[in-house]
Design a protein around this motif. Sequence first.
Motif, PDB file in Angstrom:
ATOM      1  N   THR A  32       0.792  -1.239   0.000  1.00  0.00           N
ATOM      2  CA  THR A  32       0.000   0.000   0.000  1.00  0.00           C
ATOM      3  C   THR A  32       0.818   1.280   0.000  1.00  0.00           C
ATOM      4  OG1 THR A  32      -0.149  -0.078   2.426  1.00  0.00           O
ATOM      5  CG2 THR A  32      -1.951  -1.109   1.191  1.00  0.00           C
ATOM      6  N   ALA A  33       2.101   1.216   0.309  1.00  0.00           N
ATOM      7  CA  ALA A  33       2.871   2.437   0.574  1.00  0.00           C
ATOM      8  C   ALA A  33       3.072   3.309  -0.655  1.00  0.00           C
ATOM      9  CB  ALA A  33       4.215   2.081   1.191  1.00  0.00           C
ATOM     10  N   GLN A  34       3.191   2.703  -1.847  1.00  0.00           N
ATOM     11  CA  GLN A  34       3.485   3.525  -3.025  1.00  0.00           C
ATOM     12  C   GLN A  34       2.380   4.548  -3.288  1.00  0.00           C
ATOM     13  OE1 GLN A  34       3.622   1.568  -6.883  1.00  0.00           O
ATOM     14  NE2 GLN A  34       5.236   2.966  -7.554  1.00  0.00           N
ATOM     15  N   ALA A  35       1.135   4.101  -3.244  1.00  0.00           N
ATOM     16  CA  ALA A  35       0.028   5.035  -3.492  1.00  0.00           C
ATOM     17  C   ALA A  35      -0.033   6.112  -2.418  1.00  0.00           C
ATOM     18  CB  ALA A  35      -1.295   4.274  -3.568  1.00  0.00           C
ATOM     19  N   GLN A  36       0.227   5.738  -1.159  1.00  0.00           N
ATOM     20  CA  GLN A  36       0.215   6.741  -0.092  1.00  0.00           C
ATOM     21  C   GLN A  36       1.365   7.737  -0.271  1.00  0.00           C
ATOM     22  OE1 GLN A  36      -2.359   6.999   1.928  1.00  0.00           O
ATOM     23  NE2 GLN A  36      -3.209   5.138   1.000  1.00  0.00           N
ATOM     24  N   PHE A  37       2.519   7.243  -0.712  1.00  0.00           N
ATOM     25  CA  PHE A  37       3.644   8.151  -0.953  1.00  0.00           C
ATOM     26  C   PHE A  37       3.298   9.180  -2.020  1.00  0.00           C
ATOM     27  CE2 PHE A  37       7.371   9.490  -3.290  1.00  0.00           C
ATOM     28  CZ  PHE A  37       8.196   9.944  -2.276  1.00  0.00           C
ATOM     29  N   PHE A  38       2.702   8.719  -3.139  1.00  0.00           N
ATOM     30  CA  PHE A  38       2.315   9.646  -4.197  1.00  0.00           C
ATOM     31  C   PHE A  38       1.381  10.723  -3.652  1.00  0.00           C
ATOM     32  CE2 PHE A  38       2.848   6.376  -7.859  1.00  0.00           C
ATOM     33  CZ  PHE A  38       4.199   6.662  -7.910  1.00  0.00           C
ATOM     34  N   SER A  39       0.425  10.305  -2.852  1.00  0.00           N
ATOM     35  CA  SER A  39      -0.545  11.252  -2.305  1.00  0.00           C
ATOM     36  C   SER A  39       0.137  12.273  -1.402  1.00  0.00           C
ATOM     37  CB  SER A  39      -1.622  10.483  -1.537  1.00  0.00           C
ATOM     38  OG  SER A  39      -2.586  11.358  -1.028  1.00  0.00           O
ATOM     39  N   LEU A  52       6.745  11.789   6.366  1.00  0.00           N
ATOM     40  CA  LEU A  52       5.302  11.787   6.596  1.00  0.00           C
ATOM     41  C   LEU A  52       4.715  10.405   6.333  1.00  0.00           C
ATOM     42  CD1 LEU A  52       4.236  15.264   5.161  1.00  0.00           C
ATOM     43  CD2 LEU A  52       4.864  14.636   7.495  1.00  0.00           C
ATOM     44  N   LEU A  53       5.258   9.714   5.343  1.00  0.00           N
ATOM     45  CA  LEU A  53       4.806   8.343   5.083  1.00  0.00           C
ATOM     46  C   LEU A  53       5.075   7.463   6.294  1.00  0.00           C
ATOM     47  CD1 LEU A  53       3.678   6.370   2.873  1.00  0.00           C
ATOM     48  CD2 LEU A  53       6.062   5.825   2.373  1.00  0.00           C
ATOM     49  N   GLN A  54       6.242   7.633   6.891  1.00  0.00           N
ATOM     50  CA  GLN A  54       6.559   6.866   8.090  1.00  0.00           C
ATOM     51  C   GLN A  54       5.572   7.189   9.209  1.00  0.00           C
ATOM     52  OE1 GLN A  54      10.390   7.728   9.859  1.00  0.00           O
ATOM     53  NE2 GLN A  54      10.488   5.718  10.810  1.00  0.00           N
ATOM     54  N   GLU A  55       5.203   8.452   9.333  1.00  0.00           N
ATOM     55  CA  GLU A  55       4.233   8.857  10.352  1.00  0.00           C
ATOM     56  C   GLU A  55       2.882   8.189  10.122  1.00  0.00           C
ATOM     57  OE1 GLU A  55       2.231  12.983  12.054  1.00  0.00           O
ATOM     58  OE2 GLU A  55       4.090  13.085  10.896  1.00  0.00           O
ATOM     59  N   VAL A  56       2.471   8.093   8.855  1.00  0.00           N
ATOM     60  CA  VAL A  56       1.202   7.435   8.527  1.00  0.00           C
ATOM     61  C   VAL A  56       1.211   5.989   9.010  1.00  0.00           C
ATOM     62  CG1 VAL A  56      -0.210   6.564   6.622  1.00  0.00           C
ATOM     63  CG2 VAL A  56       0.623   8.920   6.572  1.00  0.00           C
ATOM     64  N   TYR A  57       2.274   5.274   8.695  1.00  0.00           N
ATOM     65  CA  TYR A  57       2.302   3.853   9.039  1.00  0.00           C
ATOM     66  C   TYR A  57       2.594   3.608  10.515  1.00  0.00           C
ATOM     67  CZ  TYR A  57       1.397   2.526   4.298  1.00  0.00           C
ATOM     68  OH  TYR A  57       0.771   2.347   3.086  1.00  0.00           O
ATOM     69  N   LEU A  58       3.293   4.527  11.174  1.00  0.00           N
ATOM     70  CA  LEU A  58       3.427   4.418  12.628  1.00  0.00           C
ATOM     71  C   LEU A  58       2.070   4.590  13.304  1.00  0.00           C
ATOM     72  CD1 LEU A  58       6.764   6.359  13.293  1.00  0.00           C
ATOM     73  CD2 LEU A  58       6.345   3.907  13.621  1.00  0.00           C
ATOM     74  N   THR A  59       1.279   5.530  12.783  1.00  0.00           N
ATOM     75  CA  THR A  59      -0.077   5.718  13.303  1.00  0.00           C
ATOM     76  C   THR A  59      -0.913   4.470  13.075  1.00  0.00           C
ATOM     77  OG1 THR A  59       0.037   8.110  12.912  1.00  0.00           O
ATOM     78  CG2 THR A  59      -2.157   7.140  13.146  1.00  0.00           C
ATOM     79  N   SER A  71     -11.173  -2.289   5.783  1.00  0.00           N
ATOM     80  CA  SER A  71     -11.194  -0.832   5.609  1.00  0.00           C
ATOM     81  C   SER A  71      -9.806  -0.227   5.712  1.00  0.00           C
ATOM     82  CB  SER A  71     -12.118  -0.195   6.664  1.00  0.00           C
ATOM     83  OG  SER A  71     -13.431  -0.686   6.543  1.00  0.00           O
ATOM     84  N   PHE A  72      -8.766  -1.053   5.586  1.00  0.00           N
ATOM     85  CA  PHE A  72      -7.398  -0.585   5.808  1.00  0.00           C
ATOM     86  C   PHE A  72      -7.002   0.525   4.844  1.00  0.00           C
ATOM     87  CE2 PHE A  72      -2.671  -1.262   5.506  1.00  0.00           C
ATOM     88  CZ  PHE A  72      -2.375  -0.835   6.782  1.00  0.00           C
ATOM     89  N   VAL A  73      -7.334   0.372   3.554  1.00  0.00           N
ATOM     90  CA  VAL A  73      -6.950   1.390   2.570  1.00  0.00           C
ATOM     91  C   VAL A  73      -7.650   2.707   2.867  1.00  0.00           C
ATOM     92  CG1 VAL A  73      -7.048   2.044   0.136  1.00  0.00           C
ATOM     93  CG2 VAL A  73      -6.363  -0.273   0.773  1.00  0.00           C
ATOM     94  N   GLY A  74      -8.934   2.653   3.180  1.00  0.00           N
ATOM     95  CA  GLY A  74      -9.663   3.870   3.536  1.00  0.00           C
ATOM     96  C   GLY A  74      -9.085   4.525   4.782  1.00  0.00           C
ATOM     97  N   TYR A  75      -8.701   3.704   5.756  1.00  0.00           N
ATOM     98  CA  TYR A  75      -8.068   4.224   6.963  1.00  0.00           C
ATOM     99  C   TYR A  75      -6.768   4.942   6.613  1.00  0.00           C
ATOM    100  CZ  TYR A  75      -5.639   4.349  11.424  1.00  0.00           C
ATOM    101  OH  TYR A  75      -4.941   4.773  12.521  1.00  0.00           O
ATOM    102  N   LEU A  76      -5.936   4.307   5.786  1.00  0.00           N
ATOM    103  CA  LEU A  76      -4.674   4.943   5.391  1.00  0.00           C
ATOM    104  C   LEU A  76      -4.910   6.261   4.677  1.00  0.00           C
ATOM    105  CD1 LEU A  76      -2.594   1.907   4.058  1.00  0.00           C
ATOM    106  CD2 LEU A  76      -2.281   3.128   6.230  1.00  0.00           C
ATOM    107  N   ASN A  77      -5.904   6.307   3.787  1.00  0.00           N
ATOM    108  CA  ASN A  77      -6.203   7.551   3.065  1.00  0.00           C
ATOM    109  C   ASN A  77      -6.558   8.670   4.037  1.00  0.00           C
ATOM    110  OD1 ASN A  77      -5.777   6.232   0.646  1.00  0.00           O
ATOM    111  ND2 ASN A  77      -7.940   5.858   0.254  1.00  0.00           N
TER     112      ASN A  77
END
Length: 199
Positions: A32-39, A52-59, A71-77
């Motif tokens: 999932t990380a590539q799409a979150q990185f782009f965003s 910031l990506l690291q912060e997302v996944y630490l959260t 709902s993991f992808v929606g949560y990450l978004n």
Amino acid sequence: MRETDPYEHLAHLVAQAQTGDRGAFEEAYRLTAQAQFFSIAAKTNAEVAPDLLQEVYLTAWKNIAKIRPRSFVGYLNTVTHNVCLRHYERTSRPREIPAPAADLEAAERNEKQEARAEHTADPAIITNTRNEQALLARALREVLDDREREAVLLRFYQEMRIDDIAAAMELSPSTVKRTLRRALGKLRASLGDLPRGGA
């Protein structure tokens, strides 16, 4: 048809991570990380995006027990959006976060974008140079509307099934199919031939 549905596999990984399995969480990250990185990079810049990506996944890891696996992808978004908001609150010159239409701008600058396209339906399969990657990123940002872009990201970068995309986007499966057909048509018109499978 694939033996293992990637969306179900992701949900299974999240469920395993909820038992404390860090390896399962690392695999969910990889998927999932590539799409979150782009965003993130599009809403901020490529320099701060890794932090910031690291912060997302630490959260996500900290709250893994509270996340519904499907709902993991929606949560990450949602977390990505909030992390970007907090980034601007912390900066000395805050500015408004760009609209989702800019979500893939960072790919134009990303020299190390992963080019491991495993499925011929993935629009990224047509990109084998940095210039082509930049063209694709620009087309995704400028040619598609927000709904089309989200559908393309979920289908081809998160490898979600149509029914799962429909649930995530709160649309009917037929609307998702129409949206993907329209999006791929726009991309073909902008970029030339694209693979025709998948949608």
